[in-house]
Design a protein around this motif. Structure first.
Motif, PDB file in Angstrom:
ATOM      1  N   ASP A   1      -4.297  -3.546  -5.315  1.00 42.82           N
ATOM      2  CA  ASP A   1      -5.067  -3.643  -4.526  1.00 42.82           C
ATOM      3  C   ASP A   1      -6.008  -2.148  -4.747  1.00 42.82           C
ATOM      4  O   ASP A   1      -7.068  -2.027  -4.032  1.00 42.82           O
ATOM      5  CB  ASP A   1      -5.132  -3.665  -3.290  1.00 42.82           C
ATOM      6  CG  ASP A   1      -4.852  -5.621  -3.150  1.00 42.82           C
ATOM      7  OD1 ASP A   1      -4.970  -6.021  -3.513  1.00 42.82           O
ATOM      8  OD2 ASP A   1      -4.707  -6.015  -1.558  1.00 42.82           O
TER       9      ASP A   1
ATOM     10  N   ARG B   1      -9.773  -6.775  -1.663  1.00 43.49           N
ATOM     11  CA  ARG B   1      -8.866  -6.519  -0.434  1.00 43.49           C
ATOM     12  C   ARG B   1      -9.060  -7.408   1.004  1.00 43.49           C
ATOM     13  O   ARG B   1      -8.777  -6.609   1.994  1.00 43.49           O
ATOM     14  CB  ARG B   1      -8.728  -4.717  -0.283  1.00 43.49           C
ATOM     15  CG  ARG B   1      -8.840  -4.373  -1.523  1.00 43.49           C
ATOM     16  CD  ARG B   1      -8.533  -2.842  -0.980  1.00 43.49           C
ATOM     17  NE  ARG B   1      -6.864  -2.280  -0.707  1.00 43.49           N
ATOM     18  CZ  ARG B   1      -7.070  -1.679   0.641  1.00 43.49           C
ATOM     19  NH1 ARG B   1      -8.456  -0.639   1.107  1.00 43.49           N
ATOM     20  NH2 ARG B   1      -5.753  -1.543   0.981  1.00 43.49           N
TER      21      ARG B   1
ATOM     22  N   ALA C   1      -3.047  -9.726   0.591  1.00 41.39           N
ATOM     23  CA  ALA C   1      -2.262  -9.513  -1.237  1.00 41.39           C
ATOM     24  C   ALA C   1      -0.681 -10.348  -1.165  1.00 41.39           C
ATOM     25  O   ALA C   1      -0.550 -10.858  -1.902  1.00 41.39           O
ATOM     26  CB  ALA C   1      -1.890  -8.191  -1.583  1.00 41.39           C
TER      27      ALA C   1
END
Length: 442
Positions: free
Chosen positions: A136, A168, A175
């Motif tokens: 990220d 993000r 993630a």
């Protein structure tokens, strides 16, 4: 009348009104102070005393149990079914379960090679291991370096994928959740999570996966952290002492007595079926690891802690990094408690006393212990002035506030509270100047 200037009339009138308002406020304060303010402060003192007593009892309980565990409890290999997974010439690697390794990253310029290299060196059949690097990063240079490192290991035959997102959303939880959506993940039974600064030993999977394979009620196997930079400075030494107690006592007691203990966010192996049953990763708090662990525990899953299985990692060596980490650890449980307390109370799969233990240990006691850091709550306030990195304006400002309170108590108080206030002033002032043990001798 013409000789009187109007500019002298308004201040006199204003002063009269000011004195009248001040007198009224003073009268209101005298009326409210005795019947309202004083009882509330006394109640706060009693609550603090009660919490201190609870903390003392908890420490005594933990001490007694850990001694009994060390003297009489069996090792995890004897308490649970454990059979090492060996290579088979006839079956090949088919007797090894497919394991997914997730490495979330964010602008990890210094340590990305360590975690990727350690994960690629795990002693596990290459066709039964999938490594995801969840990057990220917002720095294009770092992203390029991480991608090139993944390509380098892929050229050596390692099944490693470099994965990025357009945004993000959800941060680390987002993630990890996005990584589990890949089509090839449906063939994986377990997922291992390593933060970017963690370096597992090659035999990590061979020592942990068998517990999950042969004990279908276990959802998580948590390893211990071992700090490679604990002797870097005084700050890292103090952190090591605190975290060593957490792993040596709290996690060990929770696992040995089958009480609830939390996922530490990294160096743990999850059963993917348990993650899915618990509702997957959620980004509603900053402690996504505790959130998932609580939800999985409420659905009857068991956790196992292996104190002998250690993974190398690093401690924050700067005060700013340490403060940010502690702020996250202390504020997250309180936020999660507000969101989950009713779900815990209404749950029917967990015994009453385990519910009490979860609420007490992880939300009341855990949040209180996290709040020991003297500046974490203050970090919510913005910085107004840009000063050198070594100066911490929040700590200096709070030191000034405590100094004023101490001076007032010295002038008007009767119980010598100013002694405690001045000692706290010194503590915050020293922290504000950056003299908190982060100096590293050359």
């Amino acid at each position: 009348m013409d000789g009187v200037s109007p500019k002298f009339v308004l201040p006199e009138t204003f002063d009269g009104v000011k004195m009248e308002i001040t007198g009224q406020l003073g009268m209101i304060w005298e009326l409210v102070k005795g019947p309202v303010i004083v009882p509330l402060l006394q109640l706060a003192v009693y609550i603090c005393l009660l919490m201190s007593l609870m903390l003392l009892c908890e420490r005594v309980y933990m001490g007694i149990v850990i001694v009994l565990v060390k003297l009489f409890w069996k090792k995890p290999e004897k308490r649970y079914k454990f059979e090492p997974i060996h290579d088979d010439e006839e079956l090949g690697s088919s007797n090894f379960p497919v394991v997914l390794v997730q490495i979330p990253m964010f602008n990890e310029r210094e340590v990305y090679k360590l975690s990727i290299g350690a994960a690629s060196g795990l002693s596990w059949p290459s066709d039964r291991l999938v490594i995801q690097v969840l990057d990220d990063s917002t720095d294009p240079t770092v992203k390029q370096m991480v991608e090139m490192e993944c390509q380098r290991w892929a050229s050596k035959g390692i099944n490693i994928t470099y994965q990025i997102r357009e945004n993000r959303v959800g941060y680390k939880a987002g993630a990890l959740k996005e990584g589990l959506k890949r089509s090839y993940v449906k063939h994986c039974e377990y997922v291992v999570i390593f933060d970017a600064d963690f370096q597992p030993e090659p035999d990590f999977l061979r020592r942990s996966i068998p517990f999950l394979v042969h004990n279908p009620n276990i959802a998580l196997v948590q390893a211990r952290w071992r700090f490679v930079n604990s002797d870097e400075c005084l700050l890292t030494r103090m952190q090591e002492m605190s975290l060593d107690y957490h792993f040596t006592v709290e996690q060990e007691v929770g696992s040995s007595t089958h009480a609830f203990f939390g996922f530490n966010g990294t160096a743990g192996i999850w059963r993917i079926a348990a993650i899915n049953e618990a509702g997957g990763w959620k980004d509603r708090t900053t402690v996504e690891d505790m959130d998932l662990a609580v939800r999985a525990s409420l659905r009857g899953w068991k956790f196992l802690y292996l104190g002998d299985l250690q993974v190398k990692s690093e401690l924050p060596s700067t005060f700013r990094a340490f403060r940010f980490q502690q702020h996250r650890w202390s504020c997250g449980p309180a936020n999660l408690f507000r969101k989950m307390v009713m779900e815990i109370i209404r749950n029917k799969k967990v015994r009453f006393w385990k519910k009490v233990y979860v609420i007490y240990s992880f939300f009341f006691l855990g949040s209180g212990q996290g709040a020991k850091g003297n500046t974490k709550g203050l970090k919510k306030f913005p910085r107004i002035f840009k000063l050198p990195d070594r100066l911490n304006t929040l700590e200096l400002g709070f030191a000034a506030f405590l100094f004023v309170c101490g001076c007032y108590d010295y002038a008007h108080g009767k119980n010598n509270y100013f002694i405690y206030l001045f000692l706290q002033t010194m503590s915050f002032f020293i922290s504000g100047l950056g003299w908190i043990g982060t100096y590293v001798p050359s």
